[in-house]
Design an enzyme around this catalytic site. Structure first.
Site, mmCIF file in Angstrom:
data_model
loop_
_atom_site.group_PDB
_atom_site.id
_atom_site.type_symbol
_atom_site.label_atom_id
_atom_site.label_comp_id
_atom_site.label_asym_id
_atom_site.label_seq_id
_atom_site.Cartn_x
_atom_site.Cartn_y
_atom_site.Cartn_z
ATOM 1 N N ASP A 106 0.840 -1.190 0.000
ATOM 2 C CA ASP A 106 0.000 0.000 0.000
ATOM 3 C C ASP A 106 0.887 1.257 0.000
ATOM 4 O O ASP A 106 1.772 1.377 -0.840
ATOM 5 C CB ASP A 106 -0.956 -0.067 1.204
ATOM 6 C CG ASP A 106 -2.054 0.979 1.170
ATOM 7 O OD1 ASP A 106 -3.077 0.748 0.492
ATOM 8 O OD2 ASP A 106 -1.877 2.020 1.828
ATOM 9 N N ARG A 107 0.682 2.202 0.912
ATOM 10 C CA ARG A 107 1.473 3.436 0.898
ATOM 11 C C ARG A 107 2.961 3.123 1.059
ATOM 12 O O ARG A 107 3.815 3.819 0.503
ATOM 13 C CB ARG A 107 1.030 4.406 2.008
ATOM 14 C CG ARG A 107 -0.458 4.641 2.110
ATOM 15 C CD ARG A 107 -1.104 5.037 0.792
ATOM 16 N NE ARG A 107 -0.817 6.412 0.411
ATOM 17 C CZ ARG A 107 -1.277 6.986 -0.707
ATOM 18 N NH1 ARG A 107 -2.024 6.285 -1.544
ATOM 19 N NH2 ARG A 107 -0.989 8.241 -0.999
ATOM 20 N N ARG A 110 4.463 2.481 -2.176
ATOM 21 C CA ARG A 110 4.722 3.719 -2.937
ATOM 22 C C ARG A 110 6.026 4.372 -2.477
ATOM 23 O O ARG A 110 6.792 4.883 -3.294
ATOM 24 C CB ARG A 110 3.525 4.666 -2.810
ATOM 25 C CG ARG A 110 2.258 4.020 -3.316
ATOM 26 C CD ARG A 110 1.032 4.926 -3.372
ATOM 27 N NE ARG A 110 -0.112 4.078 -3.669
ATOM 28 C CZ ARG A 110 -0.369 3.557 -4.872
ATOM 29 N NH1 ARG A 110 0.421 3.844 -5.890
ATOM 30 N NH2 ARG A 110 -1.411 2.769 -5.059
ATOM 31 N N HIS A 151 -11.468 6.721 -1.149
ATOM 32 C CA HIS A 151 -10.632 7.399 -0.160
ATOM 33 C C HIS A 151 -9.516 8.209 -0.809
ATOM 34 O O HIS A 151 -8.996 9.144 -0.204
ATOM 35 C CB HIS A 151 -10.043 6.386 0.823
ATOM 36 C CG HIS A 151 -9.154 5.366 0.202
ATOM 37 N ND1 HIS A 151 -9.607 4.406 -0.674
ATOM 38 C CD2 HIS A 151 -7.808 5.144 0.330
ATOM 39 C CE1 HIS A 151 -8.608 3.647 -1.052
ATOM 40 N NE2 HIS A 151 -7.498 4.063 -0.478
ATOM 41 N N TRP A 152 -9.149 7.864 -2.032
ATOM 42 C CA TRP A 152 -8.105 8.626 -2.715
ATOM 43 C C TRP A 152 -8.514 10.076 -2.911
ATOM 44 O O TRP A 152 -7.687 10.983 -2.807
ATOM 45 C CB TRP A 152 -7.771 7.971 -4.062
ATOM 46 C CG TRP A 152 -6.746 6.894 -3.937
ATOM 47 C CD1 TRP A 152 -6.761 5.833 -3.084
ATOM 48 C CD2 TRP A 152 -5.532 6.790 -4.680
ATOM 49 N NE1 TRP A 152 -5.640 5.067 -3.253
ATOM 50 C CE2 TRP A 152 -4.867 5.618 -4.231
ATOM 51 C CE3 TRP A 152 -4.949 7.542 -5.688
ATOM 52 C CZ2 TRP A 152 -3.649 5.206 -4.751
ATOM 53 C CZ3 TRP A 152 -3.724 7.124 -6.208
ATOM 54 C CH2 TRP A 152 -3.089 5.969 -5.746
ATOM 55 N N TYR A 215 -2.329 11.276 1.550
ATOM 56 C CA TYR A 215 -3.128 11.204 0.324
ATOM 57 C C TYR A 215 -3.152 12.527 -0.432
ATOM 58 O O TYR A 215 -3.274 12.533 -1.661
ATOM 59 C CB TYR A 215 -4.541 10.723 0.653
ATOM 60 C CG TYR A 215 -4.571 9.223 0.826
ATOM 61 C CD1 TYR A 215 -4.868 8.383 -0.240
ATOM 62 C CD2 TYR A 215 -4.244 8.643 2.053
ATOM 63 C CE1 TYR A 215 -4.860 7.006 -0.090
ATOM 64 C CE2 TYR A 215 -4.228 7.271 2.212
ATOM 65 C CZ TYR A 215 -4.538 6.454 1.132
ATOM 66 O OH TYR A 215 -4.513 5.087 1.282
ATOM 67 N N HIS A 276 -7.411 -6.736 0.251
ATOM 68 C CA HIS A 276 -6.277 -5.823 0.165
ATOM 69 C C HIS A 276 -5.180 -6.118 1.187
ATOM 70 O O HIS A 276 -4.004 -5.903 0.914
ATOM 71 C CB HIS A 276 -6.792 -4.392 0.360
ATOM 72 C CG HIS A 276 -5.747 -3.334 0.287
ATOM 73 N ND1 HIS A 276 -4.962 -3.129 -0.826
ATOM 74 C CD2 HIS A 276 -5.342 -2.409 1.207
ATOM 75 C CE1 HIS A 276 -4.132 -2.118 -0.611
ATOM 76 N NE2 HIS A 276 -4.334 -1.674 0.620
#
Length: 305
Positions: A106-107, A110, A151-152, A215, A276
């Site tokens: 997830d984050r 990134r 949520h993005w 975000y 997820h």
């Protein structure tokens, strides 16, 4: 002691921020980076197996867990993945680690691929769980995916709108979010200690703001950084192993592995039955996918920087 079995927990001053870090094991360094709305405890079910073979570090990203949560800035650089990647670089420098493998979800995924692009000489291998690059995900947002990943756009709204709305019932929002992104639509996959820590952090105003800032950076700075790299033809040099869930977000983009092949020279992938949160829903799939991949780097002589 850490809530992760066999791990020690400490705070590490990396020069411009202090990170909370869980660590265990000996051998080649492996860094585990968590995602939203979690912290390093999301690795509880797989980290001990990694630590049996690797020097395993699981930091809380800035703003999450027990790491520092500085206020955001107008350009959203504070929670940009470039900044998070620099945190990891400085953590490595502080701990005397020249090169490491990184596994991100997830984050954290990134931050991990941004590390690969910005600091290629410090990376051995890159593991990615449940994401495609930020700019690619924004480009893929059709009606179906936008509803699933609402949520993005919600968390990226200007402060304090999402903070006030979530802050009215942070535990309720957290529980709904976690359960809705699992395949079974329940909280059953999450260990009790980890779930308690997720609820506690989202109830802290500074950490809730940090999550929203994460975000906001994704919608602005991170997306622009990806687009600039793509325009310049930059590619990830490290081998990538990509695991995606049949009930997760990348599956809704069509062919997520082909997306990663536009960004890297060497990509292998696998899918699994999960929502997820693969590390908690299907930990065996994570270990089956990544233990052999990271073992391949053990006997490789690292090139000089």
């Amino acid at each position: 002691m850490s809530a992760i079995e066999g791990f020690a927990e400490r705070r590490v001053d990396v020069g411009h921020i202090t990170l909370n870090v869980h660590e265990a094991g000996e051998g080649p360094p492996l860094i585990l980076l968590h995602g939203y709305p979690q912290n390093a405890l999301c690795w509880s079910r797989v980290a001990p197996a990694f630590a049996a073979e690797f020097r395993t570090l699981a930091p809380d990203l800035r703003g999450y867990g027990k790491s520092d949560a500085p206020p955001d800035d107008p350009d959203h650089r504070t929670y940009a993945k470039r900044t998070m990647a620099e945190d990891i670089l400085r953590l490595m420098d502080t701990l005397g680690i020249e090169r490491a493998a990184i596994l991100g979800h997830d984050r954290g995924g990134r931050a991990a691929y941004r590390f690969a692009l910005d600091h290629p000489d410090r990376l051995e291998r890159l593991g990615i769980i449940e994401i495609v690059p930020t700019a690619e995900f924004w480009a893929a947002l059709n009606a179906e995916l936008a509803l699933k990943a609402y949520h993005w756009t919600f968390l990226a709204q200007p402060a304090p709108l999402p903070e006030r709305m979530i802050g009215a019932d942070p535990a309720g929002y957290l529980d709904w979010t976690l359960a809705s992104w699992t395949m079974a639509k329940t909280l059953d996959p999450f260990p009790i200690d980890a779930l308690a820590s997720y609820r506690a952090q989202i109830a802290e105003p500074a950490r809730l703001s940090a999550m929203c800032a994460d975000y906001r950076a994704g919608a602005t700075f991170d997306r622009a950084a990806d687009e600039a790299d793509r325009a310049a033809g930059r590619r990830i040099r490290a081998p990538i192993r990509f695991l995606w869930a049949e009930g997760g977000f990348p599956a809704s983009t069509g062919d997520p592995a082909s997306i990663w092949r536009r960004w890297a020279n060497e990509v292998s992938d696998a899918s699994c039955i999960s929502g997820h949160f693969v590390m908690e829903e299907n930990p065996g799939a994570v270990l089956d996918c990544f233990l052999p991949f990271f073992r391949q780097a053990e006997d490789t002589v690292s090139p000089p920087r």
